[in-house]
Scaffold this active site. Structure first.
Site, PDB file in Angstrom:
ATOM      1  N   GLY A  45       0.844  -1.183   0.000  1.00  0.00           N
ATOM      2  CA  GLY A  45       0.000   0.000   0.000  1.00  0.00           C
ATOM      3  C   GLY A  45       0.881   1.235   0.000  1.00  0.00           C
ATOM      4  O   GLY A  45       2.021   1.197   0.460  1.00  0.00           O
ATOM      5  N   GLN A  50       2.853   9.821   1.561  1.00  0.00           N
ATOM      6  CA  GLN A  50       4.143   9.134   1.628  1.00  0.00           C
ATOM      7  C   GLN A  50       5.066   9.497   0.476  1.00  0.00           C
ATOM      8  O   GLN A  50       6.246   9.170   0.505  1.00  0.00           O
ATOM      9  CB  GLN A  50       3.945   7.618   1.671  1.00  0.00           C
ATOM     10  CG  GLN A  50       3.303   7.141   2.957  1.00  0.00           C
ATOM     11  CD  GLN A  50       3.161   5.646   2.940  1.00  0.00           C
ATOM     12  OE1 GLN A  50       2.187   5.108   2.417  1.00  0.00           O
ATOM     13  NE2 GLN A  50       4.147   4.963   3.502  1.00  0.00           N
ATOM     14  N   CYS A  98       5.869  -0.025   7.725  1.00  0.00           N
ATOM     15  CA  CYS A  98       5.499   1.106   6.887  1.00  0.00           C
ATOM     16  C   CYS A  98       6.715   1.521   6.073  1.00  0.00           C
ATOM     17  O   CYS A  98       7.826   1.586   6.609  1.00  0.00           O
ATOM     18  CB  CYS A  98       5.021   2.260   7.765  1.00  0.00           C
ATOM     19  SG  CYS A  98       4.534   3.737   6.851  1.00  0.00           S
ATOM     20  N   LEU A  99       6.502   1.816   4.796  1.00  0.00           N
ATOM     21  CA  LEU A  99       7.608   2.249   3.943  1.00  0.00           C
ATOM     22  C   LEU A  99       8.239   3.538   4.449  1.00  0.00           C
ATOM     23  O   LEU A  99       9.425   3.772   4.230  1.00  0.00           O
ATOM     24  CB  LEU A  99       7.127   2.424   2.498  1.00  0.00           C
ATOM     25  CG  LEU A  99       6.617   1.163   1.802  1.00  0.00           C
ATOM     26  CD1 LEU A  99       6.088   1.502   0.410  1.00  0.00           C
ATOM     27  CD2 LEU A  99       7.699   0.098   1.736  1.00  0.00           C
ATOM     28  N   HIS A 140      -4.683   0.886   7.262  1.00  0.00           N
ATOM     29  CA  HIS A 140      -3.334   1.447   7.422  1.00  0.00           C
ATOM     30  C   HIS A 140      -3.147   2.627   6.464  1.00  0.00           C
ATOM     31  O   HIS A 140      -2.683   3.703   6.877  1.00  0.00           O
ATOM     32  CB  HIS A 140      -2.288   0.360   7.149  1.00  0.00           C
ATOM     33  CG  HIS A 140      -0.881   0.823   7.255  1.00  0.00           C
ATOM     34  ND1 HIS A 140      -0.076   0.504   8.322  1.00  0.00           N
ATOM     35  CD2 HIS A 140      -0.119   1.581   6.429  1.00  0.00           C
ATOM     36  CE1 HIS A 140       1.120   1.057   8.146  1.00  0.00           C
ATOM     37  NE2 HIS A 140       1.117   1.706   6.996  1.00  0.00           N
ATOM     38  N   GLU A 141      -3.511   2.445   5.203  1.00  0.00           N
ATOM     39  CA  GLU A 141      -3.339   3.523   4.216  1.00  0.00           C
ATOM     40  C   GLU A 141      -4.304   4.677   4.479  1.00  0.00           C
ATOM     41  O   GLU A 141      -3.943   5.841   4.321  1.00  0.00           O
ATOM     42  CB  GLU A 141      -3.494   2.985   2.793  1.00  0.00           C
ATOM     43  CG  GLU A 141      -2.470   1.934   2.407  1.00  0.00           C
ATOM     44  CD  GLU A 141      -1.027   2.333   2.683  1.00  0.00           C
ATOM     45  OE1 GLU A 141      -0.674   3.515   2.509  1.00  0.00           O
ATOM     46  OE2 GLU A 141      -0.247   1.458   3.094  1.00  0.00           O
ATOM     47  N   HIS A 144      -2.982   7.063   6.888  1.00  0.00           N
ATOM     48  CA  HIS A 144      -2.010   8.013   6.325  1.00  0.00           C
ATOM     49  C   HIS A 144      -2.673   9.289   5.838  1.00  0.00           C
ATOM     50  O   HIS A 144      -2.143  10.379   6.061  1.00  0.00           O
ATOM     51  CB  HIS A 144      -1.236   7.380   5.159  1.00  0.00           C
ATOM     52  CG  HIS A 144      -0.039   6.597   5.572  1.00  0.00           C
ATOM     53  ND1 HIS A 144       1.037   7.151   6.235  1.00  0.00           N
ATOM     54  CD2 HIS A 144       0.269   5.291   5.392  1.00  0.00           C
ATOM     55  CE1 HIS A 144       1.946   6.227   6.451  1.00  0.00           C
ATOM     56  NE2 HIS A 144       1.505   5.084   5.968  1.00  0.00           N
TER      57      HIS A 144
END
Length: 189
Positions: A45, A50, A98-99, A140-141, A144
């Site tokens: 995702g 991000q 997380c990235l 999760h996304e 963000h």
């Protein structure tokens, strides 16, 4: 185009994102670039904040997260101006990463089901229900674009235990196999 991933500590990750207008320039191209960036970084995702864009957009591909216990297949989809209508079911824990926070993984508890209203790339409105791992990736996304990181779900002790790691990430003191943009450092990877 592959975007650098914005690292922990950048203010864009803590801000609530803005809705996208239908005439947003090059939206389809941006969505394709987000998929390319996500796959390059081995993510499932990626939310627009991000990559430094404070807009209500995220992409997911939950297929890599599916295992024998999951019913159905993963979902690959873009969510434009999404709104979670309902979250229900039993909360279950799973170790999330997380990235934007490389090298940190912690157990986060989330409801098992989510109902979400959103637009697709053609500006068709949808209201869909997801459960299990796909629901988790969406939650999760979605966090963000609301300015929430998975670390915000941790208790005080866990937050204190990872504080030094988070500080190092914001300074660029972390190894990744993808480019990142660090808020407290003048270097890019």
């Amino acid at each position: 185009m592959i975007y650098p991933i914005v690292a922990y500590g950048d203010p864009v990750l803590k801000e609530e994102a803005e809705d996208i207008a239908q005439d947003f320039p090059n939206l389809k191209e941006l969505i394709e670039d987000m998929y390319t960036t996500m796959y390059h970084a081995h993510g499932v995702g990626l939310a627009a904040p991000q990559i430094g864009k404070g807009i209500r957009l995220f992409v997911i591909d939950s297929e890599p997260m599916m295992d024998d216990e999951d019913e159905g297949k993963g979902v690959k989809k873009a969510f434009i101006n999404p709104e979670i209508i309902e979250e229900d079911g039993e909360e279950w824990g799973f170790e999330e990463g997380c990235l934007s926070i490389p090298g940190v993984r912690e157990t986060v508890y989330r409801p098992e089901r989510v109902v979400i209203r959103y637009f697709d790339e053609e500006w068709n409105e949808h209201e869909d229900t997801y459960d299990g791992m796909t629901a988790r990736v969406i939650q999760h996304e979605y966090d963000h674009i609301e300015g929430i990181l998975f670390t915000d779900h941790l208790n005080g002790l866990k937050k204190r235990l990872i504080k030094n790691k988070l500080t190092k990430i914001s300074k660029g003191e972390v190894d990744t196999d993808y480019r990142m943009k660090f808020p407290a450092a003048d270097k890019r990877r």
